[in-house]
Design an enzyme around this catalytic site. Structure first.
Site: not given
Ligand code: M6R
Length: 610
Positions: A482, A75, A605, A28, A2, A489, A101-102, A505, A486
């Site tokens: 992952e 938050w 997002k 925040r 927060c 993306e 906040n905490g 394989h 990254k």
């Molecule tokens: O909000 P969510 O965790 O459900 O989102 C899932 C994916 O859309 C999200 O993880 C996406 O792959 C991101 N861009 C990863 O960096």
């Protein structure tokens, strides 16, 4: 996470200034906001659910009178967003107001004993215990600062607080493990969670340390050290430092991008997430244990967290989990699962439509739905039988970073809990695993400190390569996937995350001289097989980049580039640490290729289309 602000002005009206400061702290948290001011022995409060501008349009914060005030943008952690849960919170007599906040870990116990002593509560928050404790302390101490000092040792957990009372002469603030800064100017004195709150008023900042208390009056700021028994010892004045940041830089904590800031926040948010109450985990764990089948559904990075959790649950809890990509769930999950199955849906935003569709479908089939999310009151929570919240705070960079490590922490804690219930772990063994898990905030701090510049150089070295493999075995397969996601993306580089054992394989056909292969290779039971995979790639003249334990000389010797990880990092939860260099790799690859990592093309997002 927060945002809080407190201000004591020498002249003028404090409320408009606090409102504007809150607006700059809205990154925040933004599910509710509120301001309290004091004038002529009376506290005035306006607060509500929603964003600060919307509340201001309805309630007009600026009309609050007085020169001393506190504000909060929330938050939610304990209790959903609502007017009653919005800060500031007050005592029984409306004589004390607090913003916080905490997370107060022992609030339940404190609340119960306060209720036994006749206090009445208006919210579901952990914060509300604070004004009631101060109310009691003021009966036996002189002055707000002494009363605040007296109650703080009773609070377990983290806090940054700002407190005012009807005496109307001072504002008291304090911190432990949550950020709090003081701002000094010719017109007034301030405290806030972060620099942007102050910037138009002052650039003269003092960082308050843990267990320090500041008392702000129109005369200035007096600092005290808090003793473990709650006594205050006056500290010599600290000289302020001058911040040079622009507002944009300040919002990013001085980092050039939110993503980098969020990577650096990981030790703290991990610590906050590891504070989840055992009782909450226990509730989840018992539901899991009472079902024959456990499936996870998630998308993207959240799916990778569930993939890692399969290994944790199988090795720590002796339970096999089916990890399903949310969008595939309707095609793959047997419609006869019914009430024998429990579904763990993981989503940072709580709004991913693939995950929501999957759980709606599974709910119709009679499955029990448990949700792990970062977002209070998100759509997914309304479909859940039970919810666990990660404590990552708002993640602004489109790429998931800190939310991933907090999801892993939640799932890891759960696997230990289930392991204890199934008897796969004795109480002693479970305690030991928890100790290992609790070392990760420190470990992440050291990984960030020691590896960031090394990874930046590594990114520079390989930046022109058009294609990468990321390989790992066992739990590291999830880390590798992952890492590949990254870099795809953010740097728009082709990358495949693959189980290392499976690479021979098929994918190995792509490998030729100079092809970069990133191995995620902790010193766990898969290491001896990974060595074989490294040799296979080396003999095809691949360039080997290895993330391995700092004491792994053999792997280091075989590699063209090495990223050395702490050798005391627990293998059971290794993705929490090993993902961090891969986040840096993607970040710096994006920067070096000239892309904005906060807003990668074609991505959102929260993905709300099927
Ligand atoms: O909000 P969510 O965790 O459900 O989102 C899932 C994916 O859309 C999200 O993880 C996406 O792959 C991101 N861009 C990863 O960096």
């Amino acid at each position: 996470m927060c945002g809080i602000i407190g201000a004591v002005l020498i002249r003028g009206q404090v409320a408009p200034l606090i409102r504007q400061s809150l607006k700059r702290l809205e990154y925040r948290g933004y599910d509710s906001s509120g301001i309290a001011t004091v004038e002529e022995g009376r506290i005035y409060i306006k607060k509500d659910k929603g964003k600060i501008d919307d509340i201001h349009r309805r309630l007009n914060f600026d009309l609050l009178p007085g020169v001393i005030g506190i504000g909060h943008t929330r938050w939610a952690t304990h209790g959903p967003p609502s007017r009653s849960n919005a800060h500031p919170h007050i005592d029984c007599n409306n004589r004390i107001a607090v913003v916080h906040n905490g997370i107060i870990e022992n609030y339940q116990e404190l609340r119960e004993s306060l209720v036994d002593r006749g206090h009445s509560f208006l919210s579901e928050t952990d914060t509300e215990v604070i004004p009631h404790l101060i109310e009691e302390a003021l009966q036996t101490t002189k002055g707000l600062d002494q009363a605040v000092g007296k109650i703080l040792p009773k609070i377990e957990g983290s806090y940054a607080i700002a407190v005012l009372d009807t005496s109307g002469t001072s504002l008291v603030c304090a911190r432990k493990e949550s950020p709090l800064l003081l701002g000094l100017s010719n017109d007034g004195f301030y405290c806030a969670s972060d620099v942007p709150a102050f910037l138009p008023m002052t650039r003269q900042i003092i960082v308050l340390e843990d267990e320090e208390i500041a008392c702000l009056t129109t005369q200035g700021a007096t600092l005290y050290q808090l003793s473990p028994k709650g006594k205050l010892f006056k500290l010599p004045p600290k000289s302020p430092t001058t911040v040079q940041w622009t507002l944009d830089m300040a919002e990013k904590g001085g980092y050039p991008h939110f993503m980098l800031k969020e990577i650096h926040e990981q030790p703290r948010v991990l610590r906050d997430t590891l504070r989840i109450k055992k009782a909450e985990l226990q509730k989840f764990a018992e539901v899991m244990n009472n079902h024959q089948t456990i499936c996870t559904v998630a998308a993207g990075t959240s799916y990778h967290a569930t993939l890692a959790s399969r290994y944790m649950f199988s090795q720590i809890a002796g339970r096999f989990l089916h990890s399903v990509v949310a969008s595939e769930s309707p095609e793959i999950i047997d419609t006869s699962l019914g009430d024998e199955a429990v579904i763990i849906a993981v989503s940072q935003s709580g709004e991913t439509i693939d995950t929501i569709h999957a759980i709606k479908d599974l709910k119709r089939q009679g499955c029990t739905i448990l949700v792990i999310t970062n977002t209070i009151d998100s759509s997914i929570t309304r479909l859940a039988d039970s919810v666990l919240y990660t404590q990552a705070g708002p993640e602004i960079g489109v790429a998931a970073t800190k939310t991933f490590v907090t999801q892993l922490a939640c799932l890891a804690s759960l696997s230990i809990c289930v392991g204890e219930i199934t008897g796969k772990q004795t109480h002693e063994e479970a305690r030991h695993l928890l100790e290992e898990l609790n070392q990760f905030p420190e470990l992440l701090q050291s990984i960030i400190r020691n590896q960031e510049s090394i990874v930046k150089e590594t990114a520079q070295h390989y930046v022109a390569k058009p294609s990468f493999f990321f390989l790992g075995r066992g739990i590291s397969r999830a880390t590798a996937m992952e890492g590949a996601l990254k870099i795809k993306e953010l740097a728009y580089v082709h990358a495949e995350g693959y189980p290392a054992g499976e690479s021979k394989h098929g994918p190995i056909a792509l490998v030729e001289e100079g092809f970069p292969v990133v191995f995620v290779a902790p010193n766990d039971r898969t290491r001896r097989f990974i060595l074989g995979n490294v040799m296979e790639m080396k003999s095809r003249l691949a360039q080997i980049i290895t993330l391995c334990s700092g004491d792994d000389e053999r792997l280091a010797e075989l590699s063209d580039s090495v990223i050395q990880m702490p050798s005391n990092l627990s293998n059971a939860f290794s993705p929490i640490g090993y993902v961090v260099p891969l986040q840096f790799l993607a970040y710096y690859a994006a920067i070096q290729r000239g892309y904005n990592p906060d807003q990668p093309r074609n991505l959102a997002k929260a993905v709300t289309v099927l």
